[in-house]
Design an enzyme around this catalytic site. Structure first.
Site, PDB file in Angstrom:
ATOM      1  N   LYS A 260      30.916  55.665   7.231  1.00 54.86           N
ATOM      2  CA  LYS A 260      30.025  56.552   8.007  1.00 54.86           C
ATOM      3  C   LYS A 260      28.639  55.931   8.170  1.00 54.86           C
ATOM      4  CE  LYS A 260      30.259  60.259   5.397  1.00 54.86           C
ATOM      5  NZ  LYS A 260      31.233  59.874   4.380  1.00 54.86           N
TER       6      LYS A 260
ATOM      7  N   ARG B 203      28.898  69.346   4.483  1.00 56.18           N
ATOM      8  CA  ARG B 203      29.880  68.827   3.535  1.00 56.18           C
ATOM      9  C   ARG B 203      30.766  69.942   2.990  1.00 56.18           C
ATOM     10  NH1 ARG B 203      27.762  63.489   2.043  1.00 56.18           N
ATOM     11  NH2 ARG B 203      28.792  62.739   0.178  1.00 56.18           N
TER      12      ARG B 203
ATOM     13  N   ARG C 191      31.275  47.905  -2.180  1.00 53.19           N
ATOM     14  CA  ARG C 191      30.076  48.054  -1.348  1.00 53.19           C
ATOM     15  C   ARG C 191      28.826  47.613  -2.111  1.00 53.19           C
ATOM     16  NH1 ARG C 191      29.311  53.691   1.566  1.00 53.19           N
ATOM     17  NH2 ARG C 191      29.663  54.546  -0.501  1.00 53.19           N
TER      18      ARG C 191
ATOM     19  N   ARG D 195      25.527  51.079  -5.538  1.00 60.28           N
ATOM     20  CA  ARG D 195      25.119  52.475  -5.727  1.00 60.28           C
ATOM     21  C   ARG D 195      25.695  52.984  -7.046  1.00 60.28           C
ATOM     22  NH1 ARG D 195      26.335  56.057  -0.431  1.00 60.28           N
ATOM     23  NH2 ARG D 195      27.037  57.503  -2.022  1.00 60.28           N
TER      24      ARG D 195
ATOM     25  N   ARG E 226      34.495  61.625  -6.381  1.00 62.31           N
ATOM     26  CA  ARG E 226      33.964  61.960  -5.047  1.00 62.31           C
ATOM     27  C   ARG E 226      35.111  62.165  -4.056  1.00 62.31           C
ATOM     28  NH1 ARG E 226      30.481  57.062  -3.990  1.00 62.31           N
ATOM     29  NH2 ARG E 226      29.972  58.012  -2.002  1.00 62.31           N
TER      30      ARG E 226
HETATM   31  P1  AMP Z   1      26.510  60.058   0.503  1.00 59.77           P
HETATM   32  O1  AMP Z   1      25.469  59.009   0.553  1.00 59.77           O
HETATM   33  O2  AMP Z   1      26.637  60.824   1.814  1.00 59.77           O
HETATM   34  O3  AMP Z   1      27.834  59.582  -0.005  1.00 59.77           O
HETATM   35  O4  AMP Z   1      25.985  61.173  -0.560  1.00 59.77           O
HETATM   36  C1  AMP Z   1      25.804  60.840  -1.918  1.00 59.77           C
HETATM   37  C2  AMP Z   1      25.760  62.102  -2.758  1.00 59.77           C
HETATM   38  O5  AMP Z   1      24.670  62.934  -2.322  1.00 59.77           O
HETATM   39  C3  AMP Z   1      26.982  63.002  -2.670  1.00 59.77           C
HETATM   40  O6  AMP Z   1      28.016  62.576  -3.532  1.00 59.77           O
HETATM   41  C4  AMP Z   1      26.394  64.339  -3.084  1.00 59.77           C
HETATM   42  O7  AMP Z   1      26.173  64.406  -4.483  1.00 59.77           O
HETATM   43  C5  AMP Z   1      25.022  64.309  -2.425  1.00 59.77           C
HETATM   44  N1  AMP Z   1      25.081  64.877  -1.049  1.00 59.77           N
HETATM   45  C6  AMP Z   1      24.831  64.219   0.121  1.00 59.77           C
HETATM   46  N2  AMP Z   1      24.980  65.049   1.170  1.00 59.77           N
HETATM   47  C7  AMP Z   1      25.335  66.254   0.678  1.00 59.77           C
HETATM   48  C8  AMP Z   1      25.669  67.513   1.242  1.00 59.77           C
HETATM   49  N3  AMP Z   1      25.646  67.719   2.576  1.00 59.77           N
HETATM   50  N4  AMP Z   1      25.994  68.536   0.398  1.00 59.77           N
HETATM   51  C9  AMP Z   1      26.009  68.373  -0.920  1.00 59.77           C
HETATM   52  N5  AMP Z   1      25.741  67.210  -1.538  1.00 59.77           N
HETATM   53  C10 AMP Z   1      25.397  66.151  -0.761  1.00 59.77           C
END
Ligand code: AMP
Length: 215
Positions: free
Chosen positions: A14, A89, A128, A161, A172
């Protein structure tokens, strides 16, 4: 003027596609994960709250994320359209977001759902590497930097990360299956969903996305 949501499991690409889309279509890329990571780095109260969930691979509470995104989207730089990466999400977030848009007389243009199998996702996420300075993303096998561990773009040392370690990625993926995948049905119901096959290369996926978004 487009309002686009990028949906898909962790590791599907993404962030990479978002970078390409925002450049070609001049859309502001808003990643809730990036906003949380920036807050963690700066040690803000929001960052401290979010870190507790993120470290475990769990979602940050809905109300907190929705408040954050709604506040961000009222800024002037969103007037020409935006691309949401990592939000909504949960069905709660999607319903609240639709209601918020409707109250402003707005609606989403399209929801791009990128999908791939769990084996591929695990391999992509664990391999990654990110540049902490300019945000460029690499993969040890599929998109290696020219010099090992160093960003091609700005020369900084690449990092993994904290939540890309195998154990957290499994969590996740589980959270995605339980809490986020129901969004596919939700957006099918609104007629906004467009499916994209995410198991191919970055340019191939991007080509499909451009065909869906038009010129
Ligand atoms: P990402 O970079 O999109 O994979 O997000 C990393 C982490 O941020 C996720 O595993 C969640 O803990 C938190 N996070 C990001 N976006 C959301 C969302 N829309 N709702 C809840 N948690 C989020």
């Amino acid at each position: 003027m487009k309002r686009v949501v990028l949906l898909g499991p962790p590791g599907v690409g993404k962030g990479t596609q978002a970078g390409l889309i925002s450049k070609k279509y001049d859309l502001l890329h808003i990643s809730t994960g990036d906003i949380f990571r920036a807050n963690i780095k700066e040690g803000t109260p929001l960052g401290k709250t979010a870190a507790g969930y993120m470290e475990k691979g769990l979602l940050v509470p809905d109300e907190l994320v929705c408040d954050l995104v709604e506040d961000r989207l009222t800024k002037d730089d969103c007037e020409n359209g935006y691309l949401l990466d990592g939000f909504p999400r949960t069905v709660f977030q999607a319903e609240r977001f639709d209601a918020w848009l409707a109250a402003r007389g707005e609606s989403l243009s399209v929801v791009l759902d990128i999908q791939a199998s769990n084996d591929i996702l695990m391999e992509r996420a664990v391999g990654r590497r990110l540049c902490p300075k300019c945000g460029m993303s690499f993969h040890v096998k599929y998109n290696p930097p020219k010099a090992e561990g160093i960003c091609d773009n700005c020369g900084s040392e690449l990092m993994q990360r904290a939540d890309d370690r195998a154990e957290t990625v499994s969590k996740r993926l589980q959270v995605y299956a339980d809490q986020t995948s129901p969004l596919v049905e939700y957006y099918k119901g609104t007629g906004k969903l467009a499916e994209v096959e995410g198991s191919r290369t970055v340019p191939e996926i991007f080509e499909d996305i451009c065909a869906l978004l038009g010129e």
